[in-house]
Design a protein around this motif. Structure first.
Motif, PDB file in Angstrom:
ATOM      1  N   MET A   1     -73.689 147.802  49.801  1.00 48.20           N
ATOM      2  CA  MET A   1     -73.834 146.409  49.399  1.00 48.20           C
ATOM      3  C   MET A   1     -74.869 146.335  48.290  1.00 48.20           C
ATOM      4  SD  MET A   1     -74.935 143.002  51.469  1.00 48.20           S
ATOM      5  CE  MET A   1     -76.459 142.753  50.550  1.00 48.20           C
ATOM      6  N   PRO A   2     -74.446 146.483  47.042  1.00 54.45           N
ATOM      7  CA  PRO A   2     -75.402 146.497  45.941  1.00 54.45           C
ATOM      8  C   PRO A   2     -75.872 145.122  45.491  1.00 54.45           C
ATOM      9  CG  PRO A   2     -73.202 146.865  45.102  1.00 54.45           C
ATOM     10  CD  PRO A   2     -73.089 146.802  46.592  1.00 54.45           C
ATOM     11  N   ALA A   3     -75.211 144.053  45.951  1.00 54.64           N
ATOM     12  CA  ALA A   3     -75.621 142.720  45.490  1.00 54.64           C
ATOM     13  C   ALA A   3     -75.346 141.664  46.552  1.00 54.64           C
ATOM     14  CB  ALA A   3     -74.898 142.347  44.197  1.00 54.64           C
ATOM     15  N   VAL A   4     -76.306 140.780  46.734  1.00 51.71           N
ATOM     16  CA  VAL A   4     -76.115 139.590  47.558  1.00 51.71           C
ATOM     17  C   VAL A   4     -75.391 138.550  46.694  1.00 51.71           C
ATOM     18  CG1 VAL A   4     -77.297 137.678  48.711  1.00 51.71           C
ATOM     19  CG2 VAL A   4     -78.130 140.022  49.001  1.00 51.71           C
ATOM     20  N   GLU A   5     -74.377 137.922  47.255  1.00 52.84           N
ATOM     21  CA  GLU A   5     -73.640 136.917  46.485  1.00 52.84           C
ATOM     22  C   GLU A   5     -74.371 135.580  46.468  1.00 52.84           C
ATOM     23  OE1 GLU A   5     -70.469 136.878  44.585  1.00 52.84           O
ATOM     24  OE2 GLU A   5     -71.580 138.750  44.503  1.00 52.84           O
ATOM     25  N   ASN A   6     -74.838 135.162  47.622  1.00 52.00           N
ATOM     26  CA  ASN A   6     -75.507 133.857  47.680  1.00 52.00           C
ATOM     27  C   ASN A   6     -76.587 133.858  48.737  1.00 52.00           C
ATOM     28  OD1 ASN A   6     -73.388 133.802  49.829  1.00 52.00           O
ATOM     29  ND2 ASN A   6     -74.318 131.812  50.240  1.00 52.00           N
ATOM     30  N   ILE A   7     -77.510 132.927  48.609  1.00 50.99           N
ATOM     31  CA  ILE A   7     -78.484 132.660  49.655  1.00 50.99           C
ATOM     32  C   ILE A   7     -78.355 131.177  50.031  1.00 50.99           C
ATOM     33  CG2 ILE A   7     -80.092 134.496  49.087  1.00 50.99           C
ATOM     34  CD1 ILE A   7     -81.670 132.559  47.420  1.00 50.99           C
ATOM     35  N   ASN A   8     -78.698 130.878  51.294  1.00 45.66           N
ATOM     36  CA  ASN A   8     -78.445 129.537  51.857  1.00 45.66           C
ATOM     37  C   ASN A   8     -76.943 129.245  51.772  1.00 45.66           C
ATOM     38  OD1 ASN A   8     -81.220 129.404  52.215  1.00 45.66           O
ATOM     39  ND2 ASN A   8     -81.578 128.174  50.389  1.00 45.66           N
ATOM     40  N   GLY A   9     -76.571 127.976  51.645  1.00 47.00           N
ATOM     41  CA  GLY A   9     -75.165 127.647  51.413  1.00 47.00           C
ATOM     42  C   GLY A   9     -74.286 127.500  52.637  1.00 47.00           C
ATOM     43  N   GLN A  10     -74.883 127.381  53.833  1.00 48.09           N
ATOM     44  CA  GLN A  10     -74.111 127.186  55.065  1.00 48.09           C
ATOM     45  C   GLN A  10     -74.660 125.938  55.779  1.00 48.09           C
ATOM     46  OE1 GLN A  10     -72.120 130.065  54.784  1.00 48.09           O
ATOM     47  NE2 GLN A  10     -73.611 130.476  53.170  1.00 48.09           N
ATOM     48  N   ALA A  11     -73.986 125.539  56.837  1.00 49.28           N
ATOM     49  CA  ALA A  11     -74.471 124.386  57.610  1.00 49.28           C
ATOM     50  C   ALA A  11     -73.815 124.379  58.979  1.00 49.28           C
ATOM     51  CB  ALA A  11     -74.168 123.079  56.882  1.00 49.28           C
ATOM     52  N   ILE A  12     -74.468 123.701  59.905  1.00 50.77           N
ATOM     53  CA  ILE A  12     -73.817 123.374  61.184  1.00 50.77           C
ATOM     54  C   ILE A  12     -73.218 121.986  61.020  1.00 50.77           C
ATOM     55  CG2 ILE A  12     -74.125 122.883  63.633  1.00 50.77           C
ATOM     56  CD1 ILE A  12     -76.378 124.904  63.705  1.00 50.77           C
ATOM     57  N   THR A  13     -71.921 121.901  61.165  1.00 51.72           N
ATOM     58  CA  THR A  13     -71.208 120.633  61.066  1.00 51.72           C
ATOM     59  C   THR A  13     -70.624 120.296  62.429  1.00 51.72           C
ATOM     60  OG1 THR A  13     -70.666 120.916  58.731  1.00 51.72           O
ATOM     61  CG2 THR A  13     -69.231 119.469  60.005  1.00 51.72           C
ATOM     62  N   LEU A  14     -70.786 119.055  62.861  1.00 51.28           N
ATOM     63  CA  LEU A  14     -70.246 118.591  64.140  1.00 51.28           C
ATOM     64  C   LEU A  14     -69.181 117.528  63.909  1.00 51.28           C
ATOM     65  CD1 LEU A  14     -73.493 118.174  66.290  1.00 51.28           C
ATOM     66  CD2 LEU A  14     -71.953 120.144  66.224  1.00 51.28           C
ATOM     67  N   ALA A  15     -68.300 117.387  64.889  1.00 45.87           N
ATOM     68  CA  ALA A  15     -67.275 116.345  64.834  1.00 45.87           C
ATOM     69  C   ALA A  15     -67.934 114.969  64.850  1.00 45.87           C
ATOM     70  CB  ALA A  15     -66.319 116.488  66.014  1.00 45.87           C
ATOM     71  N   ILE A  16     -67.313 114.027  64.157  1.00 54.21           N
ATOM     72  CA  ILE A  16     -67.857 112.668  64.054  1.00 54.21           C
ATOM     73  C   ILE A  16     -68.175 112.074  65.425  1.00 54.21           C
ATOM     74  CG2 ILE A  16     -67.162 110.288  63.533  1.00 54.21           C
ATOM     75  CD1 ILE A  16     -68.156 111.659  61.097  1.00 54.21           C
ATOM     76  N   LYS A  17     -67.382 112.412  66.429  1.00 53.25           N
ATOM     77  CA  LYS A  17     -67.589 111.827  67.767  1.00 53.25           C
ATOM     78  C   LYS A  17     -68.931 112.247  68.381  1.00 53.25           C
ATOM     79  CE  LYS A  17     -65.184 115.480  70.345  1.00 53.25           C
ATOM     80  NZ  LYS A  17     -64.060 115.779  71.260  1.00 53.25           N
ATOM     81  N   HIS A  18     -69.579 113.268  67.799  1.00 47.37           N
ATOM     82  CA  HIS A  18     -70.851 113.757  68.347  1.00 47.37           C
ATOM     83  C   HIS A  18     -72.063 113.243  67.575  1.00 47.37           C
ATOM     84  CE1 HIS A  18     -68.725 116.227  71.150  1.00 47.37           C
ATOM     85  NE2 HIS A  18     -68.253 117.066  70.236  1.00 47.37           N
ATOM     86  N   LYS A  19     -71.900 112.148  66.848  1.00 47.40           N
ATOM     87  CA  LYS A  19     -73.020 111.608  66.078  1.00 47.40           C
ATOM     88  C   LYS A  19     -74.240 111.309  66.930  1.00 47.40           C
ATOM     89  CE  LYS A  19     -71.082 109.464  61.919  1.00 47.40           C
ATOM     90  NZ  LYS A  19     -70.925 108.199  61.161  1.00 47.40           N
ATOM     91  N   ASP A  20     -74.030 110.997  68.195  1.00 45.02           N
ATOM     92  CA  ASP A  20     -75.146 110.657  69.070  1.00 45.02           C
ATOM     93  C   ASP A  20     -75.614 111.828  69.916  1.00 45.02           C
ATOM     94  OD1 ASP A  20     -75.126 108.004  68.167  1.00 45.02           O
ATOM     95  OD2 ASP A  20     -73.570 107.442  69.620  1.00 45.02           O
ATOM     96  N   ARG A  21     -75.106 113.037  69.594  1.00 41.65           N
ATOM     97  CA  ARG A  21     -75.507 114.228  70.374  1.00 41.65           C
ATOM     98  C   ARG A  21     -76.155 115.237  69.422  1.00 41.65           C
ATOM     99  NH1 ARG A  21     -70.837 115.923  74.590  1.00 41.65           N
ATOM    100  NH2 ARG A  21     -72.610 117.116  75.432  1.00 41.65           N
ATOM    101  N   ARG A  22     -77.251 114.812  68.804  1.00 44.91           N
ATOM    102  CA  ARG A  22     -77.923 115.639  67.809  1.00 44.91           C
ATOM    103  C   ARG A  22     -78.859 116.671  68.437  1.00 44.91           C
ATOM    104  NH1 ARG A  22     -78.182 113.623  62.780  1.00 44.91           N
ATOM    105  NH2 ARG A  22     -78.700 115.800  62.310  1.00 44.91           N
ATOM    106  N   ASP A  23     -79.207 116.517  69.708  1.00 48.90           N
ATOM    107  CA  ASP A  23     -80.096 117.463  70.374  1.00 48.90           C
ATOM    108  C   ASP A  23     -79.279 118.658  70.866  1.00 48.90           C
ATOM    109  OD1 ASP A  23     -81.883 118.894  71.890  1.00 48.90           O
ATOM    110  OD2 ASP A  23     -82.580 117.192  73.085  1.00 48.90           O
ATOM    111  N   PRO A  24     -79.541 119.866  70.356  1.00 51.27           N
ATOM    112  CA  PRO A  24     -78.761 121.040  70.790  1.00 51.27           C
ATOM    113  C   PRO A  24     -78.797 121.284  72.295  1.00 51.27           C
ATOM    114  CG  PRO A  24     -80.052 121.552  68.836  1.00 51.27           C
ATOM    115  CD  PRO A  24     -80.511 120.198  69.305  1.00 51.27           C
ATOM    116  N   LYS A  25     -79.824 120.792  72.967  1.00 54.56           N
ATOM    117  CA  LYS A  25     -79.880 120.973  74.421  1.00 54.56           C
ATOM    118  C   LYS A  25     -78.724 120.269  75.125  1.00 54.56           C
ATOM    119  CE  LYS A  25     -84.921 121.542  74.825  1.00 54.56           C
ATOM    120  NZ  LYS A  25     -85.262 121.478  73.390  1.00 54.56           N
ATOM    121  N   SER A  26     -78.084 119.321  74.411  1.00 56.88           N
ATOM    122  CA  SER A  26     -76.973 118.574  75.010  1.00 56.88           C
ATOM    123  C   SER A  26     -75.617 119.193  74.672  1.00 56.88           C
ATOM    124  CB  SER A  26     -76.999 117.120  74.519  1.00 56.88           C
ATOM    125  OG  SER A  26     -76.663 117.043  73.136  1.00 56.88           O
ATOM    126  N   TRP A  27     -75.613 120.383  74.112  1.00 60.96           N
ATOM    127  CA  TRP A  27     -74.373 120.978  73.620  1.00 60.96           C
ATOM    128  C   TRP A  27     -73.680 121.903  74.629  1.00 60.96           C
ATOM    129  CZ3 TRP A  27     -75.966 122.756  67.990  1.00 60.96           C
ATOM    130  CH2 TRP A  27     -76.211 121.613  67.210  1.00 60.96           C
TER     131      TRP A  27
END
Length: 459
Positions: A181-207
Motif C-alpha cells: 500500500m504505497p499511498a493512502v487515498e483519503n483521510i476522514n470522509g466517512q460517517a455513521i448514518t441512521l434511518a430517519i425514524k431514529h432521530k430521537d435515538r442519538r445515544d448509542p447506549k440505546s442501539w
C-alpha cells in the motif's frame, strides 16, 4: 459567477467555459492539454536522458565545480558535448539509460469502488494525471471489495482502490498474497448514518438490537463502528448486528428498513440525506480526526517486476492527491467524478461531500471543510493500529510482528521519495502517535493498547 465578483481580480474567471475559450469546460481544456503533453513526452525523452547521462559524465570528469565551469566557459556547451562524445559513448549510454528507465507497461487497468474515497484514482483519468505521467489507464468501476480483491489477485487489474486494511496480508479473509500500500487515498470522509425514524435515538447506549452495515469485514468502517459503540458500552458482537453490504446498495437497504444505519464511505451518507431516508449521526473525523480509509494498492509482484510503471502510476496518484487537497479545486473535481461511469451521483451530492458544506438530514447545514481530505502518506502506525483492531476482534490470532508487517506493506519510504520528486514535502518519519476518541495510541506498544479495552474478543 456572482455579479459582485471583482472584475479587476487577476485570479477571477469572468467567462464560462475554459481559459482559452475553445472548450465547453476547464476540465475538457485540461484533458486536451494533458493529451498534448503526453504526445510531447516521447519527443523530449531522448533529450532528457542524454542530459542526465552527460551530467553524470561531466561530474565524473570534473569533480570540482570550479574546473567544470572553467572548461564550459572556455569551449561552450555544444563543443563540450561534442568533445565528451569523442571519448565516451554518450549515445550508447543514453540508450541504455533510457531502456532502464522506460515504462514497462503503459496500458493498465485499475479497479475502483464508486465512492469519494477513490477520488484521486478516479479523477486522474478525466483530468489527465495518468497521461501526464506517460500512462494509458482504464479505471474500472467495480461492484464490491471482494470483487476488487479477487480481480487483483487474478491479475485482471494491475492495481486497485482498496480499503486500507486489505493489503495487510496475514492470511485473514483471502489468499496470503504479498500486497503493498504505497499511498493512502483519503483521510476522514466517512460517517455513521441512521434511518430517519431514529432521530430521537442519538445515544448509542440505546442501539441494542440495531442492524448496521459496513462495506467489508476488513475495513476501517468496521473497526471505527466497533470502536465507537464499544466506547459507549455496546458489544458489537453481542448487542448489535453488523453485516457487510456494498456501498452502492446501502441506501436502498436503509430505505427498505433492512438496516437501521451504517458506517459508510461517502457519497453514501450524503445520498441518504439527499433521498430523505437518513441523517448523519456523526462524521468519522469526530471519532478519529485524519484517520485513513481507502488506499491505492498493488501486488508486490507488480511493484518488483514493473518498477518504472509502478513509479509512474504512483506519481500520478500522488499528483492527483496533491491537486485534491486544495479546497478551490473541489467543485471542479466533483463535476469530473460525478458522471455515471464514475460515481453515478448528482453533482450536488458529490460537491457537498468534497466541499464540506452539507445538509445533515436534521434540518441544519454543516460546514466542515475537512469532512474528507486527501493525504497520500502511508503512515506505518496506521497499519499497526489496524492490526490491533483485527486482533481485538478475533480476525487474527497469536503473535504479530506489527512493525515488520507495517514496514513491508505500507511503503512509506517509496512514497516519500516520489513526493520529493514531485516537489512535495513528505514527513521526516514513518510513524506517529494519534488520538482515537480521546485515547492516545502509541504504535510502539500495540499489545498494551489491545489489553486496555474492556470490550474485546482477544484473550
Amino acid at each position: 459567477m456572482s455579479i459582485f465578483d471583482d472584475p479587476l481580480d487577476s485570479a477571477r474567471k469572468l467567462t464560462t467555459g475554459c481559459s482559452c475559450g475553445r472548450h465547453a469546460s476547464q476540465i475538457e481544456h485540461d484533458h486536451e492539454a494533458q493529451l498534448q503533453l503526453r504526445n510531447a513526452i516521447a519527443d523530449s525523452e531522448d533529450k532528457r536522458y542524454e542530459s542526465v547521462v552527460a551530467s553524470a559524465v561531466m561530474r565524473a570528469m570534473f569533480p570540482r565545480d570550479v574546473a567544470r565551469r572553467t572548461f564550459l566557459k572556455s569551449v561552450g556547451a555544444s563543443t563540450a558535448l561534442a568533445a565528451l562524445s569523442q571519448f565516451f559513448p554518450l549515445r550508447a549510454a543514453t540508450d541504455a539509460f533510457a531502456q532502464s528507465s522506460a515504462i514497462e507497461k503503459k496500458d493498465l487497468k485499475v479497479g475502483f469502488i464508486p465512492i469519494t474515497c477513490a477520488t484521486p484514482i478516479i479523477m486522474a483519468h478525466p483530468m489527465g494525471f495518468y497521461s501526464k505521467h506517460g500512462l494509458n489507464v482504464d479505471v474500472i468501476k467495480t461492484a464490491g471489495w471482494a470483487v476488487v480483491r479477487d480481480k487483483t489477485i487474478n491479475k485482471e487489474y494491475d492495481a486497485a482502490h482498496m480499503l486500507s486494511p486489505m493489503p495487510i496480508t496475514l492470511g485473514a479473509g483471502s489468499q496470503p498474497i504479498p500486497y503493498t500500500m504505497p499511498a493512502v487515498e483519503n483521510i476522514n470522509g466517512q460517517a455513521i448514518t441512521l434511518a430517519i425514524k431514529h432521530k430521537d435515538r442519538r445515544d448509542p447506549k440505546s442501539w441494542k438490537g440495531f442492524k448496521f452495515a459496513v462495506p467489508f469485514d476488513y475495513s476501517m468502517h468496521n473497526y471505527l463502528l466497533r470502536y465507537y459503540v464499544a466506547e459507549h458500552g455496546i458489544d458489537p458482537d453481542q448487542d448489535i448486528q453488523i453485516r457487510a453490504i456494498p456501498p452502492p446498495e446501502m441506501v436502498a437497504n436503509l430505505r427498505a428498513d433492512n438496516i437501521d444505519g451504517f458506517l459508510a464511505p461517502d457519497p453514501v451518507n450524503q445520498r441518504a440525506v439527499y433521498d430523505g431516508v437518513g441523517f448523519i449521526h456523526i462524521l468519522s473525523k469526530d471519532i478519529w480526526d485524519r484517520h485513513p480509509c481507502c488506499a491505492f494498492a498493488a501486488s508486490k509482484e507488480f511493484v518488483t517486476e514493473a518498477p518504472n510503471t509502478y513509479a509512474a502510476l504512483l506519481k500520478a496518484i500522488i499528483d492527483a492527491t496533491a491537486f485534491a487537497t486544495k479546497p478551490e479545486n473541489r467543485k471542479q473535481i466533483a463535476e469530473a467524478i460525478a458522471p455515471a461511469n464514475y460515481l453515478n451521483q448528482p453533482v450536488t451530492v458529490v460537491e457537498q461531500v468534497l466541499t464540506g458544506t452539507f445538509a445533515d438530514g436534521l434540518g441544519k447545514v454543516q460546514k466542515v471543510p475537512d469532512r474528507i481530505d486527501f493525504d497520500p502518506f502511508p503512515w506505518q502506525s496506521f497499519a499497526v493500529w489496524i492490526m490491533t483492531q483485527m486482533k481485538r476482534w478475533g480476525q487474527i490470532k497469536g503473535d504479530v510482528d506489527y512493525a515488520k508487517v507495517a514496514q513491508d506493506v505500507y511503503l512509506a519510504t517509496d512514497t516519500a521519495k516520489l513526493m520529493k520528486e514531485l516537489g512535495l514535502a513528505p514527513p521526516s518519519t514513518t510513524s506517529k502517535s494519534f488520538v482515537v476518541m480521546g485515547k492516545t495510541f502509541d504504535p510502539a506498544k500495540p499489545e498494551d493498547y489491545i489489553k486496555s479495552f474492556a470490550i474485546k474478543k482477544a484473550a
